[in-house]
Design an enzyme around this catalytic site. Structure first.
Site, short mmCIF file in Angstrom:
data_model
loop_
_atom_site.label_atom_id
_atom_site.label_comp_id
_atom_site.label_asym_id
_atom_site.label_seq_id
_atom_site.Cartn_x
_atom_site.Cartn_y
_atom_site.Cartn_z
N THR A 1 10.74 24.25 75.81
CA THR A 1 9.79 24.95 74.23
C THR A 1 10.95 26.08 74.19
O THR A 1 11.08 25.83 72.25
CB THR A 1 8.96 25.71 74.94
OG1 THR A 1 8.12 25.82 75.67
CG2 THR A 1 8.30 26.62 73.41
N ARG B 1 14.57 31.02 82.96
CA ARG B 1 13.71 32.03 83.08
C ARG B 1 13.94 32.75 84.62
O ARG B 1 13.05 34.44 83.89
CB ARG B 1 12.46 31.57 83.58
CG ARG B 1 10.98 31.76 83.22
CD ARG B 1 9.15 31.28 83.21
NE ARG B 1 9.77 30.47 82.13
CZ ARG B 1 8.79 29.32 81.91
NH1 ARG B 1 8.82 28.75 82.81
NH2 ARG B 1 8.81 28.77 80.18
#
Ligand code: ADE
Length: 358
Positions: free
Chosen positions: A84, A236
């Site tokens: 993303t 992440r």
């Protein structure tokens, strides 16, 4: 950047984060606003994926020179690697808006039609988890992607009419953790397909240092590397660990993160030197101790651990496989010598030539 819908989270079946939010790469609600606040906006700020970045820069420069939108792009690879984020960087470089949604949010035909009709020329539509798109939505997308039009039907039975609506030229960026689950016709409509790689410890330590800087957390090189090396090659996870280690440093010390405090914090969180948590170690130990090192079927392992097969396959296994701790064979999963060494287990051969571990 606009995020169209959050419906996908309601529909998510796998929710290992509910059990252990820290070292599993799936996004959770807590991650989202944090991730948005630290997302790099340019290729220079985006760390890692070097070869991919270079290719994309050329693709973007060529599209700009031609004054055409980018070809449709598909990114695949494990969760948490920055698909993303990269789509956002591309939009920034192209100087266009990006609309972000995910396949489970496009349940009804009107969901996908609405988004397509809202696009302006050159804009980017990002669809996450695109392998989960239903057939109807896929059929609507095909002519939209290929020739930039929508076929709308009105009326019923004999009176049915097809209306062809032109769309502005747009770019679809699809992201998936399962390229193999994408239908052939959909995959074929992407001009460019790229795989995102796990990050090296050095790359992740740069991600950690950058994030700590944004959050005003003091961290030295060794502290960053310690967090990086336990982050499963995944930004992440690294970013989540920065926050948890910073909490620990603040409460137990002076707030600064060095190697010792990072080690102590991660040990307290039960995240080991390979970034494995209790579930991962449980899985590996089970194969070693109860199934003689394997091969053993995934269903058997899932039943023994009280997990579901998809969770093991999608959440635990990708990193264990890539780190060389687990092997997938036609007869089932096997533990590797490296995993045995990591867990401090030794292979023992009995007189009956049966091997097991202690
Ligand atoms: N945060 C998440 N992914 C990142 C990346 N690739 N570079 C910098 N910061 C990030």
């Amino acid at each position: 950047m606009s995020i169209i819908s959050d419906k996908q989270n309601k529909n998510k079946k796998i929710d290992i984060n509910a059990k252990n939010p820290i070292v599993k790469p799936e996004t959770n609600e807590g991650d989202k606003s944090f991730e948005n606040s630290i997302r790099p906006k340019t290729f220079d700020a985006y760390i890692g994926q070097g070869a991919l970045k270079e290719t994309l820069k050329i693709t973007i420069a060529a599209a700009k020179k031609r004054e055409q939108p980018l070809d449709h792009l598909l990114f695949y690879g494990p969760p948490g690697l920055g698909k993303t984020t990269l789509a956002g960087v591309i939009a920034g470089q192209m100087g266009v808006e990006i609309k972000i949604t995910s396949a489970p949010a496009l349940e009804r035909p009107r969901d996908i039609i609405g988004i397509l009709m809202s696009l302006k020329g050159g804009e980017i539509l990002f669809i996450d988890e695109i392998h989960r798109l239903n057939k109807v939505a896929e059929e609507i997308l095909y002519p939209a992607m290929e020739d930039f039009y929508l076929d709308m039907t009105t009326g019923k039975a004999q009176t049915v009419k097809t209306l062809r609506l032109p769309l502005p030229k747009f770019t679809l960026i699809g992201a998936t953790t399962k390229a193999g689950a994408l239908s052939g016709p959909l995959r074929d409509r992407f001009g460019i397909i790229h795989r995102l790689q796990f990050y090296t410890d050095e790359e992740l330590s740069k991600v950690v240092t950058r994030t700590a800087g944004i959050l005003n957390i003091e961290i030295d090189k060794d502290g960053a590397l310690e967090i990086a090396s336990r982050s499963r090659g995944t930004p992440r996870i690294a970013n989540r660990l920065v926050k948890r280690v910073a909490d620990f440093a603040l409460v137990k010390s002076d707030g600064k993160i060095g190697r010792e405090i990072a080690k102590a914090a991660l040990d307290t969180l039960k995240i080991d030197e390979c970034g494995l948590d209790m579930t991962d170690r449980g899985l590996l130990k089970l194969i070693a101790e109860k199934f003689n090192g394997g091969p053993v079927g995934i269903e058997t392992l899932a039943a023994a651990l009280g997990e579901d097969v998809k969770t093991l396959e999608d959440v635990c296994e990708p990193y264990l496989l890539q780190a060389g701790l687990l092997q997938r064979t036609p007869r089932g999963r096997m533990i590797t010598p490296y995993a045995l060494e990591h867990l401090g287990l030794k292979k023992r051969v009995t007189s009956a030539q049966q091997s097991f571990f202690d």
